[in-house]
Design a protein around this motif. Structure first.
Motif, short mmCIF file in Angstrom:
data_model
loop_
_atom_site.label_atom_id
_atom_site.label_comp_id
_atom_site.label_asym_id
_atom_site.label_seq_id
_atom_site.Cartn_x
_atom_site.Cartn_y
_atom_site.Cartn_z
N SER A 1 79.00 -7.05 18.27
CA SER A 1 78.16 -8.22 18.00
C SER A 1 79.01 -9.29 17.35
O SER A 1 79.73 -9.02 16.39
N LEU A 2 78.92 -10.50 17.84
CA LEU A 2 79.72 -11.58 17.26
C LEU A 2 78.97 -12.16 16.07
O LEU A 2 77.83 -12.59 16.20
N PRO A 3 79.59 -12.16 14.90
CA PRO A 3 78.89 -12.70 13.73
C PRO A 3 78.62 -14.18 13.94
O PRO A 3 79.49 -14.91 14.39
N GLY A 4 77.44 -14.58 13.65
CA GLY A 4 77.12 -16.00 13.80
C GLY A 4 76.49 -16.32 15.13
O GLY A 4 75.80 -17.33 15.27
N TYR A 5 76.69 -15.50 16.14
CA TYR A 5 76.02 -15.75 17.41
C TYR A 5 74.87 -14.75 17.50
O TYR A 5 75.07 -13.57 17.71
N LYS A 6 73.68 -15.27 17.30
CA LYS A 6 72.55 -14.37 17.15
C LYS A 6 72.03 -13.86 18.51
O LYS A 6 71.68 -14.63 19.37
N THR A 7 72.03 -12.56 18.66
CA THR A 7 71.32 -11.97 19.79
C THR A 7 70.26 -11.06 19.17
O THR A 7 70.15 -10.97 17.96
N LEU B 1 73.89 -6.57 25.51
CA LEU B 1 73.43 -6.48 24.13
C LEU B 1 74.13 -7.49 23.23
O LEU B 1 73.55 -7.94 22.25
N ILE B 2 75.41 -7.79 23.52
CA ILE B 2 76.12 -8.69 22.61
C ILE B 2 76.09 -10.14 23.07
O ILE B 2 76.61 -11.00 22.37
N GLY B 3 75.53 -10.42 24.21
CA GLY B 3 75.45 -11.82 24.58
C GLY B 3 75.93 -12.15 25.97
O GLY B 3 75.97 -13.30 26.35
N LEU C 1 86.51 -15.56 16.03
CA LEU C 1 85.25 -15.18 15.38
C LEU C 1 84.79 -16.28 14.43
O LEU C 1 83.61 -16.61 14.36
N GLN C 2 85.75 -16.87 13.70
CA GLN C 2 85.37 -17.91 12.76
C GLN C 2 84.81 -19.12 13.48
O GLN C 2 83.81 -19.71 13.07
N THR C 3 85.48 -19.50 14.58
CA THR C 3 85.01 -20.67 15.31
C THR C 3 83.58 -20.47 15.80
O THR C 3 82.74 -21.35 15.68
N ALA D 1 78.67 -24.64 26.20
CA ALA D 1 77.28 -24.77 26.62
C ALA D 1 76.58 -23.42 26.77
O ALA D 1 75.40 -23.29 26.45
N ASP D 2 77.29 -22.40 27.26
CA ASP D 2 76.62 -21.12 27.47
C ASP D 2 76.21 -20.47 26.17
O ASP D 2 75.35 -19.58 26.15
N LEU D 3 76.79 -20.87 25.03
CA LEU D 3 76.39 -20.34 23.74
C LEU D 3 75.41 -21.27 23.04
O LEU D 3 75.10 -21.09 21.88
N GLY D 4 74.99 -22.28 23.76
CA GLY D 4 74.01 -23.18 23.16
C GLY D 4 74.62 -24.38 22.48
O GLY D 4 73.94 -25.10 21.75
#
Lengths: 371, 362
Positions: B129-135, B266-268, B332-334, B343-346
């Motif tokens: 799971s990527l921190p900060g990218y909510k799934t 599951l992770i996006g 990860l920080q970015t 765009a695909d991450l919003g």
């Protein structure tokens, strides 16, 4: 009945504000007109099974008694490590046409073939239906899930035809026939039509298994042309699983061959609340066997059996489906609404739903809510 | 806490298959040659991003770029030329962007060619799971290892009579042992505690039974790693309910295909999932598993994260752990800061803005 009408009348005449659903229940909007003699009791074969099976089938028996449903059970002991389903059981199902069963555990890698699969093949129960939907009051990660997975139950990867070619090399045959693919496609579209479903999706891997899954798709396409009012699309199984996890609301009815159906129904059941709550059944031309929706071979672990904390909800909802199949729809409605209210209240939930209740507590709660 | 652990870079694999690989020299000043297949569609843009990030991080890699040809090469029976494949065999390490599948007959598919010619037997996909990218799932931290050569995808089908088709699923001791060995070796090298073998041996007793037997044999050699066997339907259900309970999953081909895509969901999605193929002789070909997205190609809108994370996997395989950690943390920080997202991450950033943000974070 007369004894109950006093408090009933009182409740009708002065609806209590504490039970907002009270008004809704007693306003009957559906009535089923039976034919004379429809109330004659029907015999149903009951197979408690292994593991949590006996616990949950006993729960169903209690609820049926509490409802005074015109169903009587012929119980047969079958266990997963028997070499085959006993002939008397098969005979009983032939006679009664309907069976309710708990799961049968199959020993892994052992010399015994799965009795669940054997039973389905023997009785030619070619369609397995798992209905996955969000239960109001049960929090899940996904909303708007309402998927019916219809899975071909007799052939495909579960043909059981394996052999060792040379030591260290094993082959397993996946057999697909036009006959079976066609009848499952027909069942899926007919189900969609009869239940006012708008879309049927065929799940496949025809980009790799071109002939086998190609045959399945061909049959689905042919049947789709006969139902122009129902949308039809095809989706590859790995993409399908990804979409189920991301956007399950896009799926309505899914028709799949045997193995993919197993996976997809478990994923769909999982996102909607777990295999402990999803109803399902297997149906063929002449017989029907109702059991826990997905993963019938999962009979829980010893812990759950000892502590008597198995979740009976799946089997309650499946037996409601069975009652409708037996043409006792209002009993089915009562059972279903009782179960839904117990879940919505949230007081009595087993461990897989995040609670701590035992099977008996949930059963008692459902019985209390039957009206 | 999960964020800290992720930022410590303990999630992406270190030294993938190092013992099985030819020893890579990590002396300062020596550059390593790696093959790069930019691919089609958005491939070239995201490959540029990776090159940029590697430059900023000071990674001593010299890229040998190869493109998919326009004609079928008779030596390989596909659009990939013999030279490209020789380059990977020589360099032992490569990075592949998305390739569009050419339609038509008379040639093998690109993925099939790569797999057969390079002997790629294991597909490794770490899903975190990527921190900060909510799934819907926050605690996914697992790795799927899929046997890539046999099983249900052997392609051996035939029509018995009209309306009856047979398809063969082949499981061999050799291939199962090979992938099980890799899985346990990977788990040990990356500090993973548990390996779960996924199967359906209650129904397919001999085929999946053989797979399980091989896994058990290898498990005995690694007593410090917990080994368990999970039936695939339970696995699917548990993955969508509690994905945090799984660690390393090892599976035959078909189940691996489905489960690895499920975990990517599951992770996006596939746009964020790294992947790496391990081949005979220590070959490591990292790849982005998403499509070539021809509709946004050339418009500077593509998300290079999957290719970047795959490149990080490649770096770890080569032993450049510190550089891999820095790039990984930068990515990860970015994403977690959320200011620069494609765009695909919003988000609204372009590929170049996102890449620049990652470079700035290194």
């Amino acid at each position: 009945m007369a004894r109950r009408s006093g408090p009933l009348l009182r409740r009708l005449l002065s609806p209590s504000p504490s039970s907002p659903l009270a008004g809704a229940i007693f306003r009957r909007t559906v009535t089923y007109m039976p034919r004379p003699g429809d109330g004659a009791p029907r015999t149903v074969t009951l197979i408690p099974g292994d593991g949590i099976g006996p616990l949950v089938t006993d729960a169903v028996r209690q609820v049926m008694e509490a409802m005074h449903a015109p169903v009587c059970f012929e119980t047969y002991e079958v266990h997963g490590d028997m070499p085959s389903v006993p002939a008397e059981v098969i005979e009983s199902i032939h006679r009664n046409k309907v069976c309710l069963k708990g799961g049968l555990a199959t020993p892994v890698g052992g010399g015994v073939s799965s009795l669940n699969v054997q039973l389905r093949k023997e009785l030619d129960l070619y369609a397995s239906l798992v209905n996955c939907f969000n239960l109001p009051g049960l929090p899940t990660r996904h909303e708007n899930v309402d998927i019916a997975v219809i899975r071909e139950n007799t052939e495909g990867e579960y043909s059981g035809l394996e052999h060792e070619v040379v030591p260290g090399v094993v082959e397993s045959l996946k057999v697909m026939t036009k006959f079976c693919s066609e009848r499952i496609a027909k069942y899926a579209f007919e189900y969609a039509y009869l239940n006012n479903r708008k879309k049927v999706s065929a799940v496949h891997k025809a980009n790799i298994m071109k002939l086998a899954d190609g045959l399945f798709l061909e049959s689905c396409r042919e049947v789709a042309t006969k139902y122009p009012g129902i949308q039809y699309n095809e989706i590859i199984v790995d993409n399908c699983c990804m979409q189920l996890v991301a956007k399950p609301e896009q799926f309505d009815v899914m028709v799949t061959p045997n193995l993919y159906g197993n996976l997809v129904s478990n994923v769909a059941a999982g996102i909607a609340g777990g295999t402990g709550v999803m109803p399902g059944g297997n149906v063929g031309q002449d017989h029907a066997v109702f059991e826990q929706g997905a993963s019938a071979g999962n009979v829980g672990n010893d812990n759950i059996v000892q502590q008597k904390k198995a979740n009976p909800v799946a089997l309650f909802l499946s037996s409601a489906m069975m009652l409708r199949h037996l043409q006792f729809p209002s009993f089915a409605d009562r059972l279903e609404s009782a179960v839904k209210r117990v879940i919505a209240e949230g007081k009595y939930r087993t461990k897989d739903l995040g609670g701590t209740s035992t099977t008996q507590e949930v059963t008692d709660a459902v019985i209390a809510k039957l009206n | 806490m999960a964020l800290r652990r992720l930022l410590q870079g303990s999630v992406l694999p270190r030294m993938t298959g190092r013992a099985a690989a030819a020893p890579f020299s990590t002396e300062a000043g020596e550059t390593i040659r790696a093959t790069l297949f930019p691919g089609d569609g958005i491939g070239p843009e995201i490959a540029e991003s990776v090159k940029q990030v590697f430059n900023v991080a000071g990674v001593p890699i010299e890229w040998e770029e190869h493109y998919v040809g326009t004609e079928v090469d008779p030596r390989t029976e596909s659009f990939l030329t013999w030279e490209s494949l020789e380059s990977v065999r020589r360099n032992k390490v490569g990075l592949k962007g998305p390739m569009a599948t050419p339609i038509g007959k008379g040639h093998r598919s690109l993925n099939l060619t790569l797999r057969k010619e390079l002997g790629l037997y294991a597909n490794v996909r770490p899903c975190n799971s990527l921190p900060g990218y909510k799934t819907r799932y926050d605690d996914v931290n697992l790795v799927t290892i899929r046997e890539n050569t046999e099983g249900e995808y052997s392609g051996l089908e035939h029509q018995v009579v009209r309306g009856v088709v047979e398809s063969l699923k082949i499981i061999t001791r050799q291939a199962s042992l090979r992938v099980a060995e890799y899985a346990f070796h990977y788990a040990k090298a990356n500090g993973r505690e548990r390996v779960s073998a996924i199967h359906k041996a209650n129904i397919m007793r001999k085929t999946d039974g053989l797979f399980l037997k091989c896994c058990r044999e290898v498990a005995e050699k690694y007593p410090e790693i917990t080994y368990e066997e999970v039936i695939i339907d339970n696995c699917c259900m548990t993955l969508v309910k509690n994905p945090g309970t799984f660690d390393v999953l090892v599976m035959p081909n078909l189940y691996g295909d489905i489960i690895s895509d499920l975990c990517a969901g599951l992770i996006g999605g596939l746009g964020l999932t790294p992947s790496c193929n391990i081949g005979e002789g220590g070959i490591c070909l990292a790849e982005a598993v998403h499509g070539s997205a021809p509709d946004i190609s050339g418009m500077n809108l593509a998300n290079p994260t999957a290719l970047m994370l795959s490149a990080v996997m490649m770096l770890r395989h080569l032993g450049f752990d510190d550089k891999a950690d820095r790039i990984h943390n930068a990515i990860l920080q970015t994403i977690s800061e959320g200011k620069y997202r494609t765009a695909d991450l919003g988000g609204k950033s372009s590929t170049s803005d996102y890449t620049k943000a990652v470079c700035d974070h290194i």
